[in-house]
Design an enzyme around this catalytic site. Structure first.
Site, PDB file in Angstrom:
ATOM      1  N   ASP A  31       0.854  -1.160  -0.104  1.00  0.00           N
ATOM      2  CA  ASP A  31       0.239  -0.623   0.034  1.00  0.00           C
ATOM      3  C   ASP A  31       1.134   1.356  -0.171  1.00  0.00           C
ATOM      4  OD1 ASP A  31      -3.196   0.522   0.954  1.00  0.00           O
ATOM      5  OD2 ASP A  31      -2.034   2.624   0.923  1.00  0.00           O
ATOM      6  N   GLU A 152     -15.070  -8.820  -6.520  1.00  0.00           N
ATOM      7  CA  GLU A 152     -15.506  -9.420  -4.957  1.00  0.00           C
ATOM      8  C   GLU A 152     -16.908  -9.176  -4.394  1.00  0.00           C
ATOM      9  OE1 GLU A 152     -16.024  -5.276  -4.347  1.00  0.00           O
ATOM     10  OE2 GLU A 152     -16.238  -6.935  -2.958  1.00  0.00           O
ATOM     11  N   PHE A 153     -17.437  -9.951  -3.829  1.00  0.00           N
ATOM     12  CA  PHE A 153     -19.139  -9.531  -3.216  1.00  0.00           C
ATOM     13  C   PHE A 153     -18.815  -8.696  -1.781  1.00  0.00           C
ATOM     14  CE2 PHE A 153     -20.069  -9.792  -7.300  1.00  0.00           C
ATOM     15  CZ  PHE A 153     -19.695 -10.688  -8.221  1.00  0.00           C
ATOM     16  N   LYS A 205     -20.213  -8.019 -11.193  1.00  0.00           N
ATOM     17  CA  LYS A 205     -19.969  -6.645  -9.809  1.00  0.00           C
ATOM     18  C   LYS A 205     -21.122  -5.549 -10.634  1.00  0.00           C
ATOM     19  CE  LYS A 205     -18.589  -5.365  -6.692  1.00  0.00           C
ATOM     20  NZ  LYS A 205     -18.925  -5.720  -5.780  1.00  0.00           N
ATOM     21  N   ASN A 209     -24.390  -5.808  -7.923  1.00  0.00           N
ATOM     22  CA  ASN A 209     -24.599  -4.229  -6.566  1.00  0.00           C
ATOM     23  C   ASN A 209     -26.144  -3.307  -7.638  1.00  0.00           C
ATOM     24  OD1 ASN A 209     -22.310  -4.759  -5.183  1.00  0.00           O
ATOM     25  ND2 ASN A 209     -21.676  -3.510  -5.155  1.00  0.00           N
ATOM     26  N   GLY A 254     -36.066   1.603   4.896  1.00  0.00           N
ATOM     27  CA  GLY A 254     -35.983   2.941   5.774  1.00  0.00           C
ATOM     28  C   GLY A 254     -34.733   3.769   4.511  1.00  0.00           C
ATOM     29  N   GLY A 258     -26.696   3.410   1.568  1.00  0.00           N
ATOM     30  CA  GLY A 258     -25.172   3.799   1.414  1.00  0.00           C
ATOM     31  C   GLY A 258     -24.116   3.477   1.646  1.00  0.00           C
ATOM     32  N   CYS A 261     -20.061   1.046  -1.653  1.00  0.00           N
ATOM     33  CA  CYS A 261     -20.070   0.671  -2.810  1.00  0.00           C
ATOM     34  C   CYS A 261     -21.542   0.823  -3.728  1.00  0.00           C
ATOM     35  CB  CYS A 261     -19.882  -1.181  -2.965  1.00  0.00           C
ATOM     36  SG  CYS A 261     -19.103  -1.462  -2.312  1.00  0.00           S
ATOM     37  N   LYS A 264     -21.639   4.578  -5.687  1.00  0.00           N
ATOM     38  CA  LYS A 264     -20.847   4.739  -6.403  1.00  0.00           C
ATOM     39  C   LYS A 264     -21.136   3.590  -7.672  1.00  0.00           C
ATOM     40  CE  LYS A 264     -16.628   2.498  -4.857  1.00  0.00           C
ATOM     41  NZ  LYS A 264     -16.172   1.763  -6.084  1.00  0.00           N
TER      42      LYS A 264
HETATM   43  C1  UDX Z   1     -11.847  -0.578  -3.206  1.00  0.00           C
HETATM   44  C2  UDX Z   1     -12.754  -0.251  -4.241  1.00  0.00           C
HETATM   45  O1  UDX Z   1     -12.139   0.831  -4.219  1.00  0.00           O
HETATM   46  C3  UDX Z   1     -13.949  -0.841  -4.850  1.00  0.00           C
HETATM   47  O2  UDX Z   1     -13.859  -0.720  -5.876  1.00  0.00           O
HETATM   48  C4  UDX Z   1     -14.188  -1.809  -4.431  1.00  0.00           C
HETATM   49  O3  UDX Z   1     -15.556  -2.424  -5.026  1.00  0.00           O
HETATM   50  C5  UDX Z   1     -13.579  -2.785  -3.562  1.00  0.00           C
HETATM   51  O4  UDX Z   1     -11.860  -2.733  -3.141  1.00  0.00           O
HETATM   52  P1  UDX Z   1     -11.947  -0.311  -0.372  1.00  0.00           P
HETATM   53  O5  UDX Z   1     -11.238  -1.756   0.554  1.00  0.00           O
HETATM   54  O6  UDX Z   1     -13.490  -0.449   0.027  1.00  0.00           O
HETATM   55  O7  UDX Z   1     -12.650  -0.546  -1.850  1.00  0.00           O
HETATM   56  O8  UDX Z   1     -10.784   0.906  -0.681  1.00  0.00           O
HETATM   57  P2  UDX Z   1     -10.405   2.365   0.056  1.00  0.00           P
HETATM   58  O9  UDX Z   1     -10.837   0.813   1.738  1.00  0.00           O
HETATM   59  O10 UDX Z   1     -10.583   2.955  -0.411  1.00  0.00           O
HETATM   60  O11 UDX Z   1      -8.402   1.049  -0.503  1.00  0.00           O
HETATM   61  C6  UDX Z   1      -7.938   0.764  -0.954  1.00  0.00           C
HETATM   62  C7  UDX Z   1      -6.614   1.566  -0.555  1.00  0.00           C
HETATM   63  O12 UDX Z   1      -5.977   1.115  -1.702  1.00  0.00           O
HETATM   64  C8  UDX Z   1      -5.638   1.854   0.650  1.00  0.00           C
HETATM   65  O13 UDX Z   1      -5.581   1.926   1.368  1.00  0.00           O
HETATM   66  C9  UDX Z   1      -5.076   3.289  -0.407  1.00  0.00           C
HETATM   67  O14 UDX Z   1      -3.781   3.872   0.587  1.00  0.00           O
HETATM   68  C10 UDX Z   1      -4.675   2.152  -1.645  1.00  0.00           C
HETATM   69  N1  UDX Z   1      -3.918   3.064  -2.820  1.00  0.00           N
HETATM   70  C11 UDX Z   1      -4.736   3.570  -3.066  1.00  0.00           C
HETATM   71  C12 UDX Z   1      -2.887   2.440  -2.501  1.00  0.00           C
HETATM   72  O15 UDX Z   1      -2.224   1.385  -2.288  1.00  0.00           O
HETATM   73  N2  UDX Z   1      -2.245   2.842  -4.145  1.00  0.00           N
HETATM   74  C13 UDX Z   1      -2.834   3.758  -4.807  1.00  0.00           C
HETATM   75  O16 UDX Z   1      -2.180   4.347  -5.715  1.00  0.00           O
HETATM   76  C14 UDX Z   1      -4.344   4.152  -4.289  1.00  0.00           C
HETATM   77  C1  UDX Z   2     -22.165  -3.783  -1.029  1.00  0.00           C
HETATM   78  C2  UDX Z   2     -22.752  -5.623  -1.589  1.00  0.00           C
HETATM   79  O1  UDX Z   2     -23.764  -6.404  -0.408  1.00  0.00           O
HETATM   80  C3  UDX Z   2     -21.206  -6.545  -1.266  1.00  0.00           C
HETATM   81  O2  UDX Z   2     -21.738  -7.528  -2.111  1.00  0.00           O
HETATM   82  C4  UDX Z   2     -20.505  -5.522  -2.360  1.00  0.00           C
HETATM   83  O3  UDX Z   2     -19.330  -6.708  -2.398  1.00  0.00           O
HETATM   84  C5  UDX Z   2     -20.114  -4.920  -1.481  1.00  0.00           C
HETATM   85  O4  UDX Z   2     -21.493  -3.614  -1.553  1.00  0.00           O
HETATM   86  P1  UDX Z   2     -21.805  -3.182   1.578  1.00  0.00           P
HETATM   87  O5  UDX Z   2     -21.959  -2.119   0.930  1.00  0.00           O
HETATM   88  O6  UDX Z   2     -20.728  -3.446   2.899  1.00  0.00           O
HETATM   89  O7  UDX Z   2     -21.802  -4.491   0.192  1.00  0.00           O
HETATM   90  O8  UDX Z   2     -22.875  -3.195   2.531  1.00  0.00           O
HETATM   91  P2  UDX Z   2     -24.450  -4.073   2.134  1.00  0.00           P
HETATM   92  O9  UDX Z   2     -24.556  -5.157   3.353  1.00  0.00           O
HETATM   93  O10 UDX Z   2     -25.210  -4.530   0.914  1.00  0.00           O
HETATM   94  O11 UDX Z   2     -25.332  -3.192   2.555  1.00  0.00           O
HETATM   95  C6  UDX Z   2     -25.284  -1.611   1.965  1.00  0.00           C
HETATM   96  C7  UDX Z   2     -26.423  -0.158   2.101  1.00  0.00           C
HETATM   97  O12 UDX Z   2     -28.308  -0.842   2.100  1.00  0.00           O
HETATM   98  C8  UDX Z   2     -26.072  -0.470   3.268  1.00  0.00           C
HETATM   99  O13 UDX Z   2     -26.538   1.147   3.551  1.00  0.00           O
HETATM  100  C9  UDX Z   2     -27.370  -0.811   4.252  1.00  0.00           C
HETATM  101  O14 UDX Z   2     -28.428  -0.290   5.139  1.00  0.00           O
HETATM  102  C10 UDX Z   2     -28.162  -0.816   2.249  1.00  0.00           C
HETATM  103  N1  UDX Z   2     -30.090  -2.035   3.305  1.00  0.00           N
HETATM  104  C11 UDX Z   2     -29.383  -3.022   2.356  1.00  0.00           C
HETATM  105  C12 UDX Z   2     -31.082  -1.378   3.190  1.00  0.00           C
HETATM  106  O15 UDX Z   2     -31.372  -0.302   3.326  1.00  0.00           O
HETATM  107  N2  UDX Z   2     -31.807  -2.020   3.023  1.00  0.00           N
HETATM  108  C13 UDX Z   2     -31.293  -4.068   2.965  1.00  0.00           C
HETATM  109  O16 UDX Z   2     -32.472  -4.713   2.274  1.00  0.00           O
HETATM  110  C14 UDX Z   2     -30.605  -4.053   2.603  1.00  0.00           C
END
Ligand code: UDX
Ligand code: UDX
Length: 434
Positions: A31, A152-153, A205, A209, A254, A258, A261, A264
């Protein structure tokens, strides 16, 4: 045992790397964030994720997991390089790929042997081809490599069990052998493995989502109709869910979705569609409904309190969902900003996410517990459905408040029970005939 390098140690990269180590592979995580790497080498987690700290420590002690800022060190022996860097939203709604580009360039410059490069980040359709082109152009000398898409999911808050017990593993590549090599890494999980082409895997993917977000916006639209017609959306969701074609999951009405994932990814998919001449009407509606859900909470408070100016509003929950400290695109942010723009005074509590509050919020009093939030409050709003909010001493809360008004953005309480306790209660899609 295979040798794996994971680039980007965020929610996805850290969980992926640690779980691969726990499956017995040799993993080194890279990283750019020096502080994050230094702390991880001391066993300090950059994020809150249930079970992760113990698993990182155990695998690091067993010398199966290590952390570095050096691509050279990360790739010295690697057979696989997983890209898990951030793909945040760009100004036009597109996925910003600058970090994926930088990671691909650095991998190309640092690789010392044939390598399978695996895209784990959520990337627009066609990115796999684009990464291959970048690597080809930035290698110091021509060397064999293959690009595989492996979306990833995992969900935050249950990331480790989602990795270890996946519904499916999706792999996309122009080279079946390369995809088969990545499949080998997951064999011990005994999950269905789907191998397809690069673009289709990338689309799976986004479509997954977007569909989950659509289910949420659908039930939220139904909740508004329930409010107008006096039906109970929670019961409606149960009744719908019995139908195997519908199923019970992701039908919790609800305050809207948010997180890092759904917001965006739906936006990026709609952007991709529009740029290629398609009309993403449904996706746009999904986003509109989601935005309106936050505003409805503010509207309900205004209805119950008249003006919000100088009113003390207590916010329960800042994280975008329970069991995570992640506030990215949390509904709490917009609700608090809307309330503050009407002169409300905000107090808030969250079991773990308050460490991140300063990044997104200003002029919010963070309290050490729910009862402190309730003291002298004109209303309480439930934003995150943490378990600890489901078993509160409601009589103690009612006593502490200036007015016993609660807007429950997660339907964790029963309207009749709340009314019997003397609360003025509003859920989402239930509880309106005061
Ligand atoms: C990431 C992706 O953003 C998202 O699209 C995908 O769905 C899941 O994986 P997340 O793990 O939540 O999501 O991202 P984040 O928590 O922002 O971590 C990204 C990491 O990459 C950070 O630790 C950052 O420092 C690092 N990074 C970023 C690098 O190592 N090199 C870079 O050039 C930019
Ligand atoms: C999501 C996808 O589930 C996962 O597969 C993917 O890899 C990354 O994005 P995550 O964002 O961690 O995962 O959370 P998730 O449990 O899916 O909830 C997403 C949002 O939806 C949260 O704000 C949650 O509160 C909301 N939600 C979820 C609802 O409002 N109603 C529901 O029935 C389920």
């Amino acid at each position: 045992m295979r040798k794996i390098c994971v680039v980007g140690v965020g929610y996805v990269g850290l969980v992926t790397g640690t779980c691969f180590a726990d499956l017995g592979h040799q993993v080194i995580c890279v990283d750019v964030d020096e502080t994050k790497i230094a702390r991880l080498r001391q066993g300090i987690m950059p994020i809150y994720e249930p079970g992760l700290e113990e698993m990182v420590r155990r695998n690091a002690q067993a010398n199966r997991l290590d952390f570095t800022t050096s691509y050279e060190e990360g790739l010295a022996e690697a057979e696989f390089a997983f890209i898990a860097v951030g793909t945040p939203q760009g100004s036009g709604g597109e996925a910003d790929l600058q970090y994926v580009r930088s990671a691909a360039e650095r991998i190309a410059q640092a690789m010392v042997q044939p390598l399978i490069i695996v895209n784990k980040s959520t990337v627009p359709i066609g990115t796999g081809d684009w990464v291959a082109d970048i690597v080809r152009r930035h290698q110091k000398q021509p060397m064999e490599f293959w690009v595989v898409s492996n979306p990833e999911f995992l969900r935050e808050g249950s990331a480790i069990s989602d990795f270890m017990y996946p519904d499916r593993i999706v792999l996309g590549s122009l080279d079946a052998e390369a995809a088969a090599q990545v499949a080998q890494l997951y064999l011990s999980l005994r999950a269905p493995i789907m191998i397809t082409d690069l673009r289709t895997a990338e689309m799976i993917k986004y479509a997954s989502n977007a569909f989950l977000a659509t289910r949420i916006s659908f039930i939220n639209e139904i909740s508004s109709i329930c409010e107008a017609l006096g039906a109970d959306v929670k019961e409606v969701a149960i009744g719908m869910g019995y139908d195997k074609r519908i199923g019970p999951h992701f039908l919790d009405a609800g305050i809207g979705y948010g997180g890092s994932c759904f917001p965006k990814d739906v936006q990026a998919l709609a952007h991709m569609a529009a740029v290629h001449g398609c009309h993403p009407q449904l996706l746009r509606a999904v986003m509109d409904i989601n935005r309106d859900q936050r505003r409805q909470v503010v509207h309900k408070l205004r209805e119950l309190l008249g003006t919000l100016d100088e009113k003390v509003i207590g916010i329960l929950g800042l994280a975008f969902k329970p069991n995570t400290d992640d506030m990215r695109e949390s509904p709490a942010i917009e609700v608090i900003h809307l309330l503050q723009s009407e002169g409300a005074i905000i107090r808030a509590y969250d079991p773990v996410a308050m460490v991140n509050a300063d990044i997104y919020l200003h002029d919010v009093t963070l309290c050490q517990d729910v009862y402190k939030v309730a003291e002298g409050a004109d209303a309480l709003v439930i934003i995150t459905d943490w378990n600890e909010f489901k078993h509160l001493s409601l009589s103690k809360i009612k006593e502490a408040m200036r007015r016993p008004i609660m807007v429950d953005g997660r339907n964790i309480y029963d309207p009749q029970v709340m009314r019997n306790l003397g609360f003025v209660y509003r859920g989402v899609g239930r509880g309106y005939s005061d």
